[in-house]
Design a protein around this motif. Structure first.
Motif, PDB file in Angstrom:
ATOM      1  N   VAL A  53      16.662   2.341  -3.856  1.00  0.00           N
ATOM      2  CA  VAL A  53      16.230   2.725  -5.280  1.00  0.00           C
ATOM      3  C   VAL A  53      14.652   3.004  -5.183  1.00  0.00           C
ATOM      4  O   VAL A  53      14.072   2.085  -4.861  1.00  0.00           O
ATOM      5  CB  VAL A  53      16.961   1.989  -6.067  1.00  0.00           C
ATOM      6  CG1 VAL A  53      16.304   2.264  -7.735  1.00  0.00           C
ATOM      7  CG2 VAL A  53      18.282   1.845  -6.106  1.00  0.00           C
ATOM      8  N   ILE A  54      14.231   3.975  -5.789  1.00  0.00           N
ATOM      9  CA  ILE A  54      12.824   4.187  -5.919  1.00  0.00           C
ATOM     10  C   ILE A  54      12.255   4.701  -7.452  1.00  0.00           C
ATOM     11  O   ILE A  54      13.322   5.367  -7.664  1.00  0.00           O
ATOM     12  CB  ILE A  54      12.213   5.313  -4.784  1.00  0.00           C
ATOM     13  CG1 ILE A  54      12.586   4.764  -3.609  1.00  0.00           C
ATOM     14  CG2 ILE A  54      10.666   5.268  -5.157  1.00  0.00           C
ATOM     15  CD1 ILE A  54      12.001   5.792  -2.470  1.00  0.00           C
ATOM     16  N   GLY A  55      11.560   4.291  -8.044  1.00  0.00           N
ATOM     17  CA  GLY A  55      11.106   4.834  -9.350  1.00  0.00           C
ATOM     18  C   GLY A  55       9.800   3.810  -9.680  1.00  0.00           C
ATOM     19  O   GLY A  55       9.255   2.835  -8.916  1.00  0.00           O
ATOM     20  N   GLY A  56       9.269   4.490 -10.760  1.00  0.00           N
ATOM     21  CA  GLY A  56       8.168   3.707 -11.292  1.00  0.00           C
ATOM     22  C   GLY A  56       7.884   3.968 -12.612  1.00  0.00           C
ATOM     23  O   GLY A  56       8.656   4.482 -13.432  1.00  0.00           O
ATOM     24  N   ASP A  57       6.662   3.390 -13.191  1.00  0.00           N
ATOM     25  CA  ASP A  57       6.325   3.511 -14.603  1.00  0.00           C
ATOM     26  C   ASP A  57       5.763   4.623 -15.103  1.00  0.00           C
ATOM     27  O   ASP A  57       5.311   4.796 -16.390  1.00  0.00           O
ATOM     28  CB  ASP A  57       5.556   2.127 -15.171  1.00  0.00           C
ATOM     29  CG  ASP A  57       4.399   2.298 -14.266  1.00  0.00           C
ATOM     30  OD1 ASP A  57       3.648   2.978 -13.791  1.00  0.00           O
ATOM     31  OD2 ASP A  57       3.762   1.198 -14.351  1.00  0.00           O
ATOM     32  N   GLY A  87      10.219  10.406 -11.635  1.00  0.00           N
ATOM     33  CA  GLY A  87       9.738   9.272 -11.085  1.00  0.00           C
ATOM     34  C   GLY A  87       9.945   8.232 -11.906  1.00  0.00           C
ATOM     35  O   GLY A  87       9.200   7.021 -11.535  1.00  0.00           O
ATOM     36  N   ILE A  88      10.573   8.328 -13.041  1.00  0.00           N
ATOM     37  CA  ILE A  88      10.500   7.275 -14.135  1.00  0.00           C
ATOM     38  C   ILE A  88      11.869   6.300 -13.517  1.00  0.00           C
ATOM     39  O   ILE A  88      12.832   6.828 -13.710  1.00  0.00           O
ATOM     40  CB  ILE A  88      10.559   8.152 -15.437  1.00  0.00           C
ATOM     41  CG1 ILE A  88       9.370   8.748 -15.814  1.00  0.00           C
ATOM     42  CG2 ILE A  88      10.856   7.000 -16.608  1.00  0.00           C
ATOM     43  CD1 ILE A  88       7.989   7.926 -15.821  1.00  0.00           C
ATOM     44  N   LEU A  89      11.459   5.069 -13.902  1.00  0.00           N
ATOM     45  CA  LEU A  89      12.336   4.039 -13.952  1.00  0.00           C
ATOM     46  C   LEU A  89      11.856   2.598 -14.144  1.00  0.00           C
ATOM     47  O   LEU A  89      10.773   2.158 -13.672  1.00  0.00           O
ATOM     48  CB  LEU A  89      13.065   3.771 -12.477  1.00  0.00           C
ATOM     49  CG  LEU A  89      14.263   3.024 -12.274  1.00  0.00           C
ATOM     50  CD1 LEU A  89      15.338   3.772 -13.139  1.00  0.00           C
ATOM     51  CD2 LEU A  89      14.579   3.082 -10.736  1.00  0.00           C
TER      52      LEU A  89
END
Length: 542
Positions: A53-57, A87-89
């Motif tokens: 799982v990949i994501g960011g703020d 890219g949001i998570l």
């Protein structure tokens, strides 16, 4: 095509309590992010063909590093990557995705509550298969590998269209771009009594939630306004921006002062809350009252049974060492375990996985439960709303009745940010040298009962974590704690924690800083903060 790129090590890639955090220009150096990501992969076993799982703020540089991480995951043999749309998570949502879909682990791109922008902060951390931050044995291995790394593997491939939900291929690896809000919102509906909260809101209860132009915005907009029926505009600053709109996305009385002032107006909202850059922290305010994070943990624990997910009771309560002992008093009355851990959510993971704790909290505006393996800002807000709906009381009434039952713990944290690293280390070293001589010493009306350098013995795996902060405990139950924070990107942050327990309800309306004035004076006396740091006042008081 998969390529192997020659590289040389950087000497500054030791992960802190929440991964590797540096300024954007540091991460933007050729090979810097790639070296660290490859060091993560080289420190793991058994991920071939598995899901990441990949994501960011959403902060500046987020999309660039996500594309790099996807291409490196493909080159290193992962079978699938799941990445949040755009890219949001949020960090808690990432933890939920790892757990729900049984992923091998996750890469979260965030510097949490730190500022964002071209010259501001960025971060990368690895979360393990339980959904929680990598334990120290893995972060230590990552650092050791980063000092030796001489190559990394990456695919030559087109960028994945992150804004388009769907499935794409990078070499032989599947990439699923998913709605980052849907699974998290569904989980919240399982945990809480949304019907009761809807009824509360329909009755005129007004909410103000400040997402601080950070990642929680889409989650709060969907849940608080769309699903719970709060008026449009209840969720403020809900669009994630690369620089957080110039905000410092740290939900405290300094950086969320506009929200606080609004709730305190006679005609302001009934309930105010804010979350941080990556969505794992929270601030709670009500009419006439700011709820300290330490009190919030204790109150949530005492009332958790009012929410469907916790109606069967709690297995235990865990708190970080600097967090006040208010939650311990709740645990004692409930007859359940109370655990004191070092700062860093990864230390709660073993307790949660072993079923020893259900609720966990840190004084740095972080609370959570066993629903994920990260602190969760929006979860805390929804549990508060569930409790208010069930009790039919205001925030002020809930807090003051809690104090009447359990006593009030006056508590404050004084932060001295971006001080000289050598000066900070020297201050802590001198404190440690004094510890053996402190018990029995007096300062005004304070007598030291015990002083130590906190070490944690994990009751699940037996591991030991030393040098976690200097504690000075007094005979009247008060405490002063000194600790250097691992969440900054420049210089050092000295944090001084001050705590005084007051069982007498007639003394529960006193000024916090005034009540703690003796402890504040002691902290300066014993540590010589002004002399050693050149600071005559804290940068932030919470």
């Amino acid at each position: 095509m998969i390529r192997t790129i020659s590289t040389t090590p950087f000497d500054d890639q030791r992960p802190g309590t929440s991964g590797l955090r540096k300024k954007v220009p540091t991460f933007a150096q050729p090979h810097y992010a790639e070296n660290f990501i490859q060091s993560v992969f080289d420190s793991l076993d058994g991920f071939q063909g598995k899901t990441l799982v990949i994501g960011g703020d959403g902060r500046y540089f987020n999309r660039t590093v996500i594309q790099t991480a996807i291409k490196m995951a493909a080159a290193n043999g992962f079978g699938k990557v799941m990445v949040g749309q755009g890219g949001i998570l949020s960090t808690p949502a990432a933890s939920n995705m790892i757990r729900k879909y049984e992923a091998f682990g996750g890469i979260i791109l965030s510097a949490s509550h730190n500022p964002g922008g071209p010259n501001e902060d960025f971060g990368i951390k690895y979360n393990a298969g339980n959904g929680g931050p990598a334990p120290e044995r893995i972060t230590d291995a990552i650092f050791e590998r980063s000092k030796l790394i001489d190559r990394y593997r990456i695919c030559d491939a087109d960028d994945v269209p992150l804004d388009k939900i769907g499935t794409f291929m990078v070499e032989s690896m599947e990439v699923e771009v998913f709605d980052p809000v849907a699974d998290y919102a569904a989980l919240m509906e399982e945990l809480f009594d949304f019907d009761a909260i809807r009824t509360l809101i329909a009755g005129g209860f007004r909410i103000a939630f400040d997402a601080m132009s950070a990642v929680t915005g889409p989650y709060a907009k969907e849940i608080i306004e769309n699903r719970l029926g709060a008026a449009e505009g209840s969720v403020r600053n809900f669009v994630p921006l690369e620089d957080f709109g110039g905000h410092h996305p740290d939900p405290n009385l300094v950086h969320a002062k506009v929200l606080y002032d609004d709730v305190m107006r006679p005609d302001g909202p009934d309930f105010g809350a804010a979350s941080d850059g990556d969505g794992d922290r929270n601030m709670i305010v009500g009419k006439q009252i700011f709820v300290t994070p330490s009190d919030s943990l204790a109150i949530l624990a005492a009332n958790a049974h009012l929410a469907p997910a916790y109606k069967g009771g709690l297995a235990g309560i865990a708190r970080s060492m600097p967090t006040s002992q208010a939650a311990d008093k709740v645990a004692s009355k409930l007859g359940i375990g109370a655990y004191e851990t070092p700062t860093g959510w990864k230390f709660f993971g073993n307790l949660l996985d072993a079923g020893k704790a259900t609720l966990c909290g840190e004084e740095s505006f972080g609370t959570g439960s066993n629903h994920v393996r990260e602190k969760d800002g929006l979860w805390a807000v929804l549990l508060w709303l569930n409790i208010l709906a069930a009790r039919g009381e205001s925030v002020y009434e809930v807090v003051t009745s809690h104090w009447a039952e359990f006593g009030r713990t006056y508590y404050s944290r004084h932060d001295y940010e971006a001080i000289e690293t050598d000066a900070a280390n020297s201050l802590m070293s001198e404190l440690r040298n004094k510890l053996a001589t402190l018990p029995g010493t007096k300062f005004e009306d304070l007598t030291v009962a015990k002083a130590d350098d906190f070490a944690y013995h994990d009751p699940v795996d037996g591991s030991v974590s030393k040098h976690q902060g200097v504690r000075i405990l007094f005979e009247n139950g008060s405490r002063v704690v000194f600790r250097l924070s691992g969440t900054g990107t420049s210089g050092a942050t000295l944090r001084v924690y001050l705590e005084h327990y007051e069982p007498d309800a007639s003394k529960h309306e006193q000024d916090t800083q005034g009540t703690l004035s003796g402890l504040i004076a002691y902290a300066e006396h014993i540590a010589g903060i002004a002399e050693r740091t050149g600071r005559d006042a804290p940068t932030v008081i919470t």
